[in-house]
Design a protein around this motif. Structure first.
Motif, PDB file in Angstrom:
ATOM      1  N   SER A 159       1.063  -1.001   0.034  1.00 29.46           N
ATOM      2  CA  SER A 159      -0.020   0.114   0.130  1.00 29.46           C
ATOM      3  C   SER A 159       0.813   1.402  -0.013  1.00 29.46           C
ATOM      4  O   SER A 159       0.335   2.160  -0.420  1.00 29.46           O
ATOM      5  CB  SER A 159      -1.075  -0.008   1.077  1.00 29.46           C
ATOM      6  OG  SER A 159      -0.267  -0.089   2.251  1.00 29.46           O
ATOM      7  N   PRO A 161       3.004   4.044  -1.296  1.00 32.06           N
ATOM      8  CA  PRO A 161       3.020   4.149  -2.560  1.00 32.06           C
ATOM      9  C   PRO A 161       4.556   4.192  -3.174  1.00 32.06           C
ATOM     10  O   PRO A 161       5.359   5.006  -2.476  1.00 32.06           O
ATOM     11  CB  PRO A 161       2.557   5.676  -2.665  1.00 32.06           C
ATOM     12  CG  PRO A 161       2.013   6.059  -1.514  1.00 32.06           C
ATOM     13  CD  PRO A 161       2.726   4.936  -0.564  1.00 32.06           C
ATOM     14  N   PHE A 206      -5.051   4.495  -1.790  1.00 35.39           N
ATOM     15  CA  PHE A 206      -6.188   5.094  -1.709  1.00 35.39           C
ATOM     16  C   PHE A 206      -5.845   6.447  -2.013  1.00 35.39           C
ATOM     17  O   PHE A 206      -5.053   7.111  -1.445  1.00 35.39           O
ATOM     18  CB  PHE A 206      -6.718   4.997  -0.557  1.00 35.39           C
ATOM     19  CG  PHE A 206      -8.134   5.694  -0.168  1.00 35.39           C
ATOM     20  CD1 PHE A 206      -9.372   5.009  -0.875  1.00 35.39           C
ATOM     21  CD2 PHE A 206      -8.351   6.795   0.463  1.00 35.39           C
ATOM     22  CE1 PHE A 206     -10.465   5.528  -0.726  1.00 35.39           C
ATOM     23  CE2 PHE A 206      -9.595   7.391   0.629  1.00 35.39           C
ATOM     24  CZ  PHE A 206     -10.865   6.786  -0.049  1.00 35.39           C
ATOM     25  N   ASP A 207      -6.464   7.269  -3.111  1.00 35.21           N
ATOM     26  CA  ASP A 207      -6.430   8.556  -3.339  1.00 35.21           C
ATOM     27  C   ASP A 207      -7.464   9.491  -2.551  1.00 35.21           C
ATOM     28  O   ASP A 207      -8.610   9.373  -2.756  1.00 35.21           O
ATOM     29  CB  ASP A 207      -6.569   8.837  -4.949  1.00 35.21           C
ATOM     30  CG  ASP A 207      -6.293  10.090  -5.398  1.00 35.21           C
ATOM     31  OD1 ASP A 207      -6.609  11.076  -4.519  1.00 35.21           O
ATOM     32  OD2 ASP A 207      -5.625  10.362  -6.221  1.00 35.21           O
ATOM     33  N   GLN A 208      -6.980  10.268  -1.591  1.00 33.72           N
ATOM     34  CA  GLN A 208      -7.759  10.891  -0.851  1.00 33.72           C
ATOM     35  C   GLN A 208      -8.605  12.045  -1.300  1.00 33.72           C
ATOM     36  O   GLN A 208      -9.574  12.647  -1.102  1.00 33.72           O
ATOM     37  CB  GLN A 208      -6.957  11.656   0.529  1.00 33.72           C
ATOM     38  CG  GLN A 208      -6.250  10.591   1.421  1.00 33.72           C
ATOM     39  CD  GLN A 208      -7.037  10.203   2.428  1.00 33.72           C
ATOM     40  OE1 GLN A 208      -8.298  10.611   2.503  1.00 33.72           O
ATOM     41  NE2 GLN A 208      -6.570   9.253   3.111  1.00 33.72           N
ATOM     42  N   ILE A 209      -8.235  12.602  -2.560  1.00 27.94           N
ATOM     43  CA  ILE A 209      -8.831  13.586  -3.339  1.00 27.94           C
ATOM     44  C   ILE A 209      -9.894  13.253  -4.056  1.00 27.94           C
ATOM     45  O   ILE A 209     -11.314  13.179  -3.930  1.00 27.94           O
ATOM     46  CB  ILE A 209      -7.934  14.179  -4.246  1.00 27.94           C
ATOM     47  CG1 ILE A 209      -6.792  14.889  -3.577  1.00 27.94           C
ATOM     48  CG2 ILE A 209      -8.569  15.614  -5.230  1.00 27.94           C
ATOM     49  CD1 ILE A 209      -5.606  15.540  -4.513  1.00 27.94           C
TER      50      ILE A 209
END
Lengths: 282, 327
Positions: A159, A161, A206-209
């Motif tokens: 996870s 990156p 996971f992309d927070q945006i």
């Protein structure tokens, strides 16, 4: 030597892609809750799904497995598998499974060999998500299974990156190269490294945006041939590091063309070839 | 240089933990630095491991980096409020790393512009869940309430953004991929202070999380000019104004380690380490060698020159190897 690369973008298969992501997600959740606590049980499940109730023998006399006890970078953990077996057309390593018990998707790669090229070592780089057993299992042409395993301390490889520069990575996606010594003798084992530029996105970031997981996008199969004859084929998964690297050996008996065909999970395919001229001895 | 002790905020101590005072020093008129501990994250140091601080003008305050947790950010805010009641108009995040960026939520009440490199938002977005869980894991309760803040204003690569604080201007520059792919520096024209953050490590081993070749280029540019450009890169090198735009640098604030005035030496030290590992790794790649061989042999003679060498050197070698084998 000359090298030729081609690249072929097929359309995005959004459904397939989403399916992978969801499957991986589920695996990840299961991994982080139930299985991570019980290594033995996890291996039992993996073993059953790969080999059923076939007996696996201790493999110290067939295989060697080299890995760091503690990974420097969980996203790039170098491992080497050594073949101790004198491979003959009657008895050779037909398939080689690389398993990382506690990774979200434990089967990192399965290599298939036609038994025509002898080899001594095979190396690649993997992501390791948690402290885990790492296993190499050889399936011989006679059907017997042999296993060696090591324990590796590393965490966060799947996870975390690994793309330091996503723009640069995408710009170079699909670049391939072979590296080998400039001089060698025909008929001798030629150590070769295959490098593929690919982000090998795990689908676990996971992309927070966007509030979405970055879609999985990884190399699925790698087939290497020499003069059209298979050297090996690998089915690979998200545990293989960004920019996959495979070091292998083969014996070029005559001049010819070394070729690789790569397919990824988004349906892209890439090929690359290199001419090996005849080597003058003396 | 006068060092003024301006703020001493004694934090609540868990049992058995050594005292650590949150102290901001005035390193140049109006420029305040809270030096980080030269350690890895641990409950003993509260995660206070990066240099963070602020610049005070006649009309406004600009914060430069915010620490690892909401609590660290709030401590920094208290330190500011002991010195001035001026509005905190800007919070500058020099790059994505958690020891610099995760205290940003402490300043939400001030409604500042959060400013970062153009690639900061994307980099934070994909890393934040990993960073936050790591902070929670290591710091436990000390990380409580910590959350991500995305920049509201971006500085592009090669662009320079000028901010007027009243009586002084600061100039923010975005860099191509170097330490990370989202590095930003801050230059204060009143005191000639260049806040380089993690583009420069002093005494502590540099950590490579971007591009070694890009980072060396940034260091070379700075070191060869002896000055810093405060305007965007111009198309024509013959532009007669170019020299006027290159300003003297009296001191550099690194991301880790003491402020340097003889800063050429500090840049040289960092370049020596990075070039040494690049040379060693290239040699091994040329011979067909592996990452494992490189980790075991390259750059070990630098061990006594850097703090935290054992924690980060092998990781640097691994990352640089993966970069250089594509040359």
């Amino acid at each position: 030597m000359t090298a030729v690369s081609t690249m072929n973008h097929k359309g995005w298969r959004w459904n397939t892609c989403l399916e992978y992501t969801l499957t991986l997600l589920c695996l990840c959740l299961i991994a982080s809750t139930a299985w991570a606590k019980d290594d033995g049980n996890r291996w039992f499940q993996i073993k059953n799904s790969l080999f059923g109730d076939k007996y696996i023998q201790s493999g110290e006399e067939i295989l060697g497995l080299e890995s760091p006890t503690r990974a420097m970078d969980a996203a790039i953990v170098p491992i080497t598998i050594e073949s101790k077996l004198e491979q003959t057309p009657d008895r050779y390593i037909k398939s080689l499974y690389l398993v990382i018990d506690n990774n979200p998707s434990p089967v990192a790669a399965v290599f298939h060999f036609p038994g025509k090229h002898s080899w001594e070592t095979l190396s690649t780089r993997v992501r390791i998500n948690a402290y885990t057993d790492l296993r190499a299992i050889a399936e011989l042409s006679d059907g017997n299974l042999y296993m060696v395993n090591n324990y590796v301390k590393a965490s966060g490889g799947c996870s975390a990156p690994s793309l330091k520069d996503p723009a640069a990575a995408m710009a170079q996606l699909g670049k391939i190269k072979f590296r080998m010594p400039e001089e060698y003798n025909q008929g001798d084992l030629l150590p070769t490294q295959l490098l593929i530029k690919h982000p090998n996105n795990s689908g676990l970031q996971f992309d927070q945006i966007s509030r979405f997981y970055i879609p999985a996008d990884f190399v699925r199969t790698i087939q290497v041939t020499y003069n059209g004859e298979e050297v090996f084929t690998a089915d690979t998964d998200i545990s293989i590091s960004e920019d996959p690297s495979i070091r292998f050996g083969f014996v070029p008996q005559e001049s010819g063309v070394l070729e690789v065909h790569v397919k990824d999970s988004k349906g892209r395919s890439f090929t690359h070839s290199m001419d090996l001229p005849s080597q003058d001895k003396g | 240089m006068r060092l003024l002790l301006l703020s001493m905020v004694l934090l609540q101590l868990p049992p058995g933990v050594a005292a650590w005072r949150f102290t901001a020093e005035e390193i140049a008129p109006g420029i305040y630095l809270r030096p980080g501990m030269q350690e890895e994250f641990s409950p003993r140091n509260y995660g206070h491991i990066a240099n963070i601080g602020f610049i005070v003008g006649n009309e406004a305050v600009a914060v430069i980096d915010t620490g690892s947790t909401l609590k660290e950010g709030l401590s920094l805010r208290r330190a500011i409020r002991e010195i001035t009641d001026l509005p905190i108009a800007y919070v500058i995040l020099t790059h994505m790393h958690p020891d610099h960026s995760l205290g940003a939520a402490a300043f939400r009440q001030d409604e500042p512009e959060y400013i970062g490199h153009k690639q900061l938002a994307g980099a934070l977005a994909v890393r934040q869940s990993v960073y936050l869980s790591r902070m929670n894991q290591i710091l436990g309760n000390m990380a409580k309430g910590t959350e991500m803040v995305l920049p509201t204003q971006a500085v592009d690569v090669g662009e320079v953004l000028k901010l007027d604080l009243g009586g002084r201007s600061i100039h923010l520059r975005g860099y191509p991929t170097a330490h990370t792919n989202n590095d930003l520096s801050v230059y204060d024209d009143k005191t000639g202070t260049l806040w380089l953050s993690d583009l420069l490590f002093v005494e502590r081993i540099p950590v490579m999380d971007g591009s070694l070749r890009g980072w060396l280029k940034v260091i070379d540019d700075l070191g060869s000019r002896y000055c810093v450009q405060i305007a965007a890169d111009t198309a024509s090198p013959l532009n007669s104004d170019a020299s006027k735009r290159c300003k003297n640098v009296n001191r550099i604030v690194p991301g880790h380690g003491p402020v340097v005035t003889q800063w050429k030496q500090a840049l040289d030290d960092q370049r020596r380490y990075l070039e040494l590992i690049a040379t060693g790794i290239r040699k091994i790649i040329k011979q067909g060698g592996t990452i494992t061989q490189a980790v075991a042999s390259v750059g070990l003679e630098e061990r006594d020159n850097w703090l935290l060498f054992d924690e980060f050197h092998g990781r640097n070698i691994t990352a640089v190897f993966a970069e250089l084998e594509w040359e």
